[in-house]
Motif scaffolding. Structure first.
Motif, PDB file in Angstrom:
ATOM      1  N   ALA A  56     -14.103  16.043  -2.051  1.00 58.15           N
ATOM      2  CA  ALA A  56     -12.792  15.677  -2.273  1.00 58.15           C
ATOM      3  C   ALA A  56     -12.734  15.292  -3.858  1.00 58.15           C
ATOM      4  N   PRO A  57     -11.704  15.748  -4.542  1.00 54.95           N
ATOM      5  CA  PRO A  57     -11.791  15.659  -6.104  1.00 54.95           C
ATOM      6  C   PRO A  57     -11.656  13.919  -6.301  1.00 54.95           C
ATOM      7  N   GLN A  58     -12.217  13.753  -7.494  1.00 60.95           N
ATOM      8  CA  GLN A  58     -12.634  12.180  -7.915  1.00 60.95           C
ATOM      9  C   GLN A  58     -10.960  11.546  -7.932  1.00 60.95           C
ATOM     10  N   SER A  59     -10.023  12.260  -8.237  1.00 62.18           N
ATOM     11  CA  SER A  59      -8.646  11.914  -8.551  1.00 62.18           C
ATOM     12  C   SER A  59      -8.200  11.232  -7.210  1.00 62.18           C
ATOM     13  N   LEU A  60      -8.723  11.896  -5.950  1.00 60.54           N
ATOM     14  CA  LEU A  60      -8.230  11.302  -4.702  1.00 60.54           C
ATOM     15  C   LEU A  60      -8.996  10.064  -4.416  1.00 60.54           C
ATOM     16  N   MET A  61     -10.075   9.393  -4.497  1.00 62.41           N
ATOM     17  CA  MET A  61     -11.008   8.547  -4.369  1.00 62.41           C
ATOM     18  C   MET A  61     -10.153   7.176  -4.972  1.00 62.41           C
ATOM     19  N   ALA A  62      -9.982   6.229  -4.001  1.00 60.02           N
ATOM     20  CA  ALA A  62      -9.320   5.088  -4.406  1.00 60.02           C
ATOM     21  C   ALA A  62     -10.406   4.176  -5.193  1.00 60.02           C
ATOM     22  N   ASP A  63     -11.652   4.289  -4.639  1.00 61.34           N
ATOM     23  CA  ASP A  63     -12.649   3.473  -5.129  1.00 61.34           C
ATOM     24  C   ASP A  63     -14.033   4.328  -5.022  1.00 61.34           C
ATOM     25  N   ASP A  64     -14.678   4.309  -5.983  1.00 60.69           N
ATOM     26  CA  ASP A  64     -16.111   5.006  -5.825  1.00 60.69           C
ATOM     27  C   ASP A  64     -17.374   4.173  -5.306  1.00 60.69           C
ATOM     28  N   ASP A  65     -17.016   4.049  -3.802  1.00 63.14           N
ATOM     29  CA  ASP A  65     -18.298   3.302  -2.927  1.00 63.14           C
ATOM     30  C   ASP A  65     -19.570   4.080  -2.616  1.00 63.14           C
ATOM     31  N   GLY A  66     -19.534   5.530  -3.171  1.00 61.68           N
ATOM     32  CA  GLY A  66     -20.875   6.061  -3.079  1.00 61.68           C
ATOM     33  C   GLY A  66     -20.732   6.883  -2.040  1.00 61.68           C
ATOM     34  N   ASP A  67     -19.747   6.835  -1.023  1.00 61.38           N
ATOM     35  CA  ASP A  67     -19.701   7.490   0.062  1.00 61.38           C
ATOM     36  C   ASP A  67     -19.221   9.030  -0.161  1.00 61.38           C
ATOM     37  N   ARG A  68     -19.413  10.122   0.408  1.00 58.79           N
ATOM     38  CA  ARG A  68     -18.861  11.324   0.351  1.00 58.79           C
ATOM     39  C   ARG A  68     -17.634  11.432   0.894  1.00 58.79           C
ATOM     40  N   ARG A  69     -16.576  11.990   0.456  1.00 56.71           N
ATOM     41  CA  ARG A  69     -15.416  12.171   1.181  1.00 56.71           C
ATOM     42  C   ARG A  69     -14.991  13.863   0.848  1.00 56.71           C
ATOM     43  N   PHE A  70     -14.490  14.307   1.843  1.00 53.77           N
ATOM     44  CA  PHE A  70     -14.121  15.649   1.961  1.00 53.77           C
ATOM     45  C   PHE A  70     -12.589  15.837   2.224  1.00 53.77           C
ATOM     46  N   ILE A  71     -12.066  17.059   1.615  1.00 48.23           N
ATOM     47  CA  ILE A  71     -10.683  17.435   1.889  1.00 48.23           C
ATOM     48  C   ILE A  71     -10.596  18.749   2.742  1.00 48.23           C
ATOM     49  N   GLU A  72      -9.440  19.247   3.331  1.00 45.65           N
ATOM     50  CA  GLU A  72      -9.243  20.362   3.973  1.00 45.65           C
ATOM     51  C   GLU A  72      -9.240  21.393   2.937  1.00 45.65           C
ATOM     52  N   ILE A  73      -9.869  22.598   2.700  1.00 43.39           N
ATOM     53  CA  ILE A  73      -9.454  23.397   1.808  1.00 43.39           C
ATOM     54  C   ILE A  73      -8.616  24.672   2.477  1.00 43.39           C
ATOM     55  N   PRO A  74      -7.562  24.774   1.596  1.00 49.00           N
ATOM     56  CA  PRO A  74      -6.438  25.759   2.209  1.00 49.00           C
ATOM     57  C   PRO A  74      -7.144  27.178   2.138  1.00 49.00           C
ATOM     58  N   LEU A  75      -6.715  27.715   3.439  1.00 50.90           N
ATOM     59  CA  LEU A  75      -7.011  29.112   3.609  1.00 50.90           C
ATOM     60  C   LEU A  75      -5.763  29.891   3.752  1.00 50.90           C
ATOM     61  N   SER A  76      -6.218  31.192   3.668  1.00 49.77           N
ATOM     62  CA  SER A  76      -4.813  32.094   3.721  1.00 49.77           C
ATOM     63  C   SER A  76      -4.508  32.190   5.230  1.00 49.77           C
ATOM     64  N   ASP A  77      -5.358  32.184   6.089  1.00 48.52           N
ATOM     65  CA  ASP A  77      -5.191  32.054   7.485  1.00 48.52           C
ATOM     66  C   ASP A  77      -6.189  31.244   8.148  1.00 48.52           C
ATOM     67  N   ASP A  78      -6.046  30.900   9.201  1.00 44.01           N
ATOM     68  CA  ASP A  78      -6.902  30.044  10.121  1.00 44.01           C
ATOM     69  C   ASP A  78      -8.290  30.762  10.745  1.00 44.01           C
ATOM     70  N   THR A  79      -8.446  31.976  10.189  1.00 45.90           N
ATOM     71  CA  THR A  79      -9.744  32.801  10.771  1.00 45.90           C
ATOM     72  C   THR A  79     -11.027  32.392  10.119  1.00 45.90           C
ATOM     73  N   PRO A  80     -12.209  32.612  10.591  1.00 42.84           N
ATOM     74  CA  PRO A  80     -13.538  32.340  10.097  1.00 42.84           C
ATOM     75  C   PRO A  80     -13.557  33.637   8.924  1.00 42.84           C
ATOM     76  N   LEU A  81     -12.897  34.725   9.025  1.00 43.84           N
ATOM     77  CA  LEU A  81     -12.889  35.687   7.827  1.00 43.84           C
ATOM     78  C   LEU A  81     -12.361  34.968   6.665  1.00 43.84           C
ATOM     79  N   ALA A  82     -11.491  34.245   6.712  1.00 48.41           N
ATOM     80  CA  ALA A  82     -10.670  33.860   5.527  1.00 48.41           C
ATOM     81  C   ALA A  82     -11.577  32.416   5.013  1.00 48.41           C
ATOM     82  N   ALA A  83     -12.181  31.878   5.900  1.00 47.77           N
ATOM     83  CA  ALA A  83     -13.353  30.674   5.442  1.00 47.77           C
ATOM     84  C   ALA A  83     -14.392  31.562   4.648  1.00 47.77           C
ATOM     85  N   GLU A  84     -14.867  32.383   5.080  1.00 45.48           N
ATOM     86  CA  GLU A  84     -15.873  33.126   4.549  1.00 45.48           C
ATOM     87  C   GLU A  84     -15.511  33.648   3.132  1.00 45.48           C
TER      88      GLU A  84
END
Length: 114
Positions: A56-84
């Motif tokens: 997750a970008p730092q701008s989305l972090m309400a406070d930096d508690d040291g935990d790693r946070r993630f976001i879903e990355i947009p893909l062109s479609d929902d296939t494994p090939l698009a993720a690769e």
């Protein structure tokens, strides 16, 4: 000042163990920088669909508690090939990133989302 963040190699090891305790297959596909590499998680639902998560970008972090946070990355479609393809582009940008592949028909990923 935020809390100290756990080293990436320790976090990845703990995450893979967490998945294993839930009977979810998670494998390390690429090892990046041990102390601070970015982590990407590809979730394959084993039905021809996939999702991709990244830091997750730092701008989305309400406070930096040291935990790693993630976001879903947009893909062109929902296939494994698009993720690769997206992972290939990320690797061109950052050679120190980590890639974990999770396989779960229920779509469980156990990540903290921002």
């Amino acid at each position: 000042m935020g809390a100290a963040r756990l080293r990436t190699d320790f976090w990845v090891s703990a995450y893979i163990r967490r998945c294993a305790t839930e009977d979810v297959v998670a494998v390390l596909r690429r090892r990046g920088a041990a102390e601070a590499g970015a982590i990407f998680v590809k979730l394959d639902r084993l039905d021809g669909t996939a999702r991709l998560f990244g830091p997750a970008p730092q701008s989305l972090m309400a406070d930096d508690d040291g935990d790693r946070r993630f976001i879903e990355i947009p893909l062109s479609d929902d296939t494994p090939l698009a993720a690769e393809e997206k992972l290939r582009r990320e690797l061109n940008f950052d050679e120190d990133l980590w890639i974990i592949e999770v396989e779960d028909r229920a779509g469980r990923h156990f990540l903290d989302l921002a």
